[in-house]
Write a protein that holds these residues in place. Structure first.
Motif, PDB file in Angstrom:
ATOM      1  N   GLU A  45       0.841  -1.204   0.000  1.00  0.00           N
ATOM      2  CA  GLU A  45       0.000   0.000   0.000  1.00  0.00           C
ATOM      3  C   GLU A  45       0.871   1.248   0.000  1.00  0.00           C
ATOM      4  N   PHE A  46       0.501   2.227  -0.799  1.00  0.00           N
ATOM      5  CA  PHE A  46       1.195   3.508  -0.817  1.00  0.00           C
ATOM      6  C   PHE A  46       0.919   4.260   0.478  1.00  0.00           C
ATOM      7  N   VAL A  47       1.973   4.832   1.051  1.00  0.00           N
ATOM      8  CA  VAL A  47       1.842   5.591   2.294  1.00  0.00           C
ATOM      9  C   VAL A  47       2.085   7.083   2.055  1.00  0.00           C
ATOM     10  N   SER A  48       3.225   7.414   1.451  1.00  0.00           N
ATOM     11  CA  SER A  48       3.570   8.820   1.285  1.00  0.00           C
ATOM     12  C   SER A  48       4.704   8.962   0.276  1.00  0.00           C
ATOM     13  N   ALA A  49       4.812  10.155  -0.312  1.00  0.00           N
ATOM     14  CA  ALA A  49       5.876  10.418  -1.271  1.00  0.00           C
ATOM     15  C   ALA A  49       6.299  11.873  -1.196  1.00  0.00           C
ATOM     16  N   ILE A  50       7.562  12.109  -1.533  1.00  0.00           N
ATOM     17  CA  ILE A  50       8.094  13.460  -1.484  1.00  0.00           C
ATOM     18  C   ILE A  50       9.203  13.608  -2.508  1.00  0.00           C
ATOM     19  N   SER A  51       9.344  14.816  -3.038  1.00  0.00           N
ATOM     20  CA  SER A  51      10.450  15.122  -3.931  1.00  0.00           C
ATOM     21  C   SER A  51      10.670  16.619  -3.922  1.00  0.00           C
ATOM     22  N   SER A  52      11.814  17.043  -4.365  1.00  0.00           N
ATOM     23  CA  SER A  52      12.136  18.461  -4.378  1.00  0.00           C
ATOM     24  C   SER A  52      11.141  19.233  -5.231  1.00  0.00           C
ATOM     25  N   GLY A  53      10.653  20.338  -4.682  1.00  0.00           N
ATOM     26  CA  GLY A  53       9.759  21.192  -5.433  1.00  0.00           C
ATOM     27  C   GLY A  53       8.350  20.671  -5.576  1.00  0.00           C
ATOM     28  N   TYR A  58       0.051  11.773   0.439  1.00  0.00           N
ATOM     29  CA  TYR A  58      -0.241  10.748   1.439  1.00  0.00           C
ATOM     30  C   TYR A  58      -1.364   9.840   0.981  1.00  0.00           C
ATOM     31  N   GLY A  59      -1.280   8.590   1.419  1.00  0.00           N
ATOM     32  CA  GLY A  59      -2.393   7.693   1.217  1.00  0.00           C
ATOM     33  C   GLY A  59      -3.546   8.087   2.130  1.00  0.00           C
ATOM     34  N   ASN A  60      -4.750   7.759   1.724  1.00  0.00           N
ATOM     35  CA  ASN A  60      -5.931   8.197   2.481  1.00  0.00           C
ATOM     36  C   ASN A  60      -5.928   7.671   3.916  1.00  0.00           C
ATOM     37  N   SER A  61      -5.390   6.495   4.110  1.00  0.00           N
ATOM     38  CA  SER A  61      -5.460   5.886   5.438  1.00  0.00           C
ATOM     39  C   SER A  61      -4.511   6.535   6.451  1.00  0.00           C
ATOM     40  N   VAL A  62      -3.580   7.355   5.983  1.00  0.00           N
ATOM     41  CA  VAL A  62      -2.614   7.951   6.906  1.00  0.00           C
ATOM     42  C   VAL A  62      -2.675   9.474   6.929  1.00  0.00           C
ATOM     43  N   LYS A  63      -3.502  10.070   6.100  1.00  0.00           N
ATOM     44  CA  LYS A  63      -3.601  11.530   6.050  1.00  0.00           C
ATOM     45  C   LYS A  63      -3.972  12.088   7.410  1.00  0.00           C
ATOM     46  N   GLY A  64      -3.250  13.133   7.800  1.00  0.00           N
ATOM     47  CA  GLY A  64      -3.525  13.770   9.077  1.00  0.00           C
ATOM     48  C   GLY A  64      -2.808  13.129  10.252  1.00  0.00           C
ATOM     49  N   ARG A  65      -2.215  11.966  10.030  1.00  0.00           N
ATOM     50  CA  ARG A  65      -1.498  11.288  11.122  1.00  0.00           C
ATOM     51  C   ARG A  65      -0.006  11.136  10.815  1.00  0.00           C
ATOM     52  N   PHE A  66       0.319  10.968   9.567  1.00  0.00           N
ATOM     53  CA  PHE A  66       1.716  10.774   9.168  1.00  0.00           C
ATOM     54  C   PHE A  66       2.221  12.029   8.475  1.00  0.00           C
ATOM     55  N   THR A  67       3.516  12.286   8.653  1.00  0.00           N
ATOM     56  CA  THR A  67       4.151  13.422   7.986  1.00  0.00           C
ATOM     57  C   THR A  67       5.486  12.974   7.409  1.00  0.00           C
ATOM     58  N   ILE A  68       5.676  13.255   6.132  1.00  0.00           N
ATOM     59  CA  ILE A  68       6.940  12.928   5.485  1.00  0.00           C
ATOM     60  C   ILE A  68       7.782  14.187   5.392  1.00  0.00           C
ATOM     61  N   SER A  69       9.073  14.026   5.566  1.00  0.00           N
ATOM     62  CA  SER A  69       9.983  15.165   5.462  1.00  0.00           C
ATOM     63  C   SER A  69      11.338  14.657   5.002  1.00  0.00           C
ATOM     64  N   LYS A  70      12.224  15.593   4.672  1.00  0.00           N
ATOM     65  CA  LYS A  70      13.544  15.169   4.235  1.00  0.00           C
ATOM     66  C   LYS A  70      14.608  16.143   4.710  1.00  0.00           C
ATOM     67  N   ASP A  71      15.795  15.617   4.858  1.00  0.00           N
ATOM     68  CA  ASP A  71      16.969  16.409   5.199  1.00  0.00           C
ATOM     69  C   ASP A  71      17.935  16.253   4.031  1.00  0.00           C
ATOM     70  N   THR A  72      17.989  17.279   3.202  1.00  0.00           N
ATOM     71  CA  THR A  72      18.798  17.183   1.985  1.00  0.00           C
ATOM     72  C   THR A  72      20.275  17.014   2.299  1.00  0.00           C
ATOM     73  N   ALA A  73      20.747  17.694   3.314  1.00  0.00           N
ATOM     74  CA  ALA A  73      22.163  17.615   3.667  1.00  0.00           C
ATOM     75  C   ALA A  73      22.547  16.198   4.095  1.00  0.00           C
ATOM     76  N   LYS A  74      21.651  15.552   4.811  1.00  0.00           N
ATOM     77  CA  LYS A  74      21.930  14.182   5.292  1.00  0.00           C
ATOM     78  C   LYS A  74      21.486  13.131   4.286  1.00  0.00           C
ATOM     79  N   LYS A  75      20.751  13.541   3.263  1.00  0.00           N
ATOM     80  CA  LYS A  75      20.202  12.611   2.273  1.00  0.00           C
ATOM     81  C   LYS A  75      19.337  11.562   2.961  1.00  0.00           C
ATOM     82  N   GLU A  76      18.463  12.062   3.795  1.00  0.00           N
ATOM     83  CA  GLU A  76      17.557  11.178   4.517  1.00  0.00           C
ATOM     84  C   GLU A  76      16.119  11.671   4.367  1.00  0.00           C
ATOM     85  N   VAL A  77      15.204  10.725   4.375  1.00  0.00           N
ATOM     86  CA  VAL A  77      13.777  11.021   4.366  1.00  0.00           C
ATOM     87  C   VAL A  77      13.182  10.382   5.602  1.00  0.00           C
ATOM     88  N   TYR A  78      12.247  11.099   6.214  1.00  0.00           N
ATOM     89  CA  TYR A  78      11.649  10.637   7.461  1.00  0.00           C
ATOM     90  C   TYR A  78      10.151  10.478   7.294  1.00  0.00           C
TER      91      TYR A  78
END
Length: 123
Positions: A45-53, A58-78
């Motif tokens: 099941e799709f949960v979340s996606a992110i990209s520059s710009g 978010y998938g419907n089942s996680v909207k409002g509860r999950f948050t995706i973010s990224k740290d470009t310097a560390k090359k990490e996504v949370y």
């Protein structure tokens, strides 16, 4: 290109966890990352996606509860997961691709996959 997911574990219902996905072997710019999950006996099941710009999606089942973010310097996504429910129990995978796709929720759009990290939510 390698993706390394971490941060899974056992948490009580209503609790929180933060998953991390470390990216190596590529530049981070214009690299899209998505989280998918697969519960026992269910399809991935799709949960979340992110990209520059791009806005986060978010998938419907996680909207409002999950948050995706990224740290470009560390090359990490949370993936910050709050108000966890038993039905969030699954193996969570991070996946990546170069360039954005309008089909960001389709697992076959992603070329690179990390190993999964297990999230177990108990009642």
């Amino acid at each position: 290109v390698q993706l390394q997911a971490s941060g899974g574990g056992l948490v009580q219902s209503g609790g929180s966890l933060r998953l991390s996905c470390a990216v190596s072997g590529t530049t981070f710019s214009n690299f899209a990352i998505a989280w998918f999950r697969q519960a026992p006996g269910k399809e991935r099941e799709f949960v979340s996606a992110i990209s520059s710009g791009k806005p986060a999606y978010y998938g419907n089942s996680v909207k409002g509860r999950f948050t995706i973010s990224k740290d470009t310097a560390k090359k990490e996504v949370y993936l910050q997961m709050n108000s966890l429910k038993r039905e969030d129990t699954a193996v969570y995978h991070c996946a990546g691709r170069h360039g954005w796709t309008i089909r960001f929720g389709a697992e076959n759009e992603y070329v690179y996959w990390g190993q999964g990290t297990l999230v177990t939510v108990s009642s």
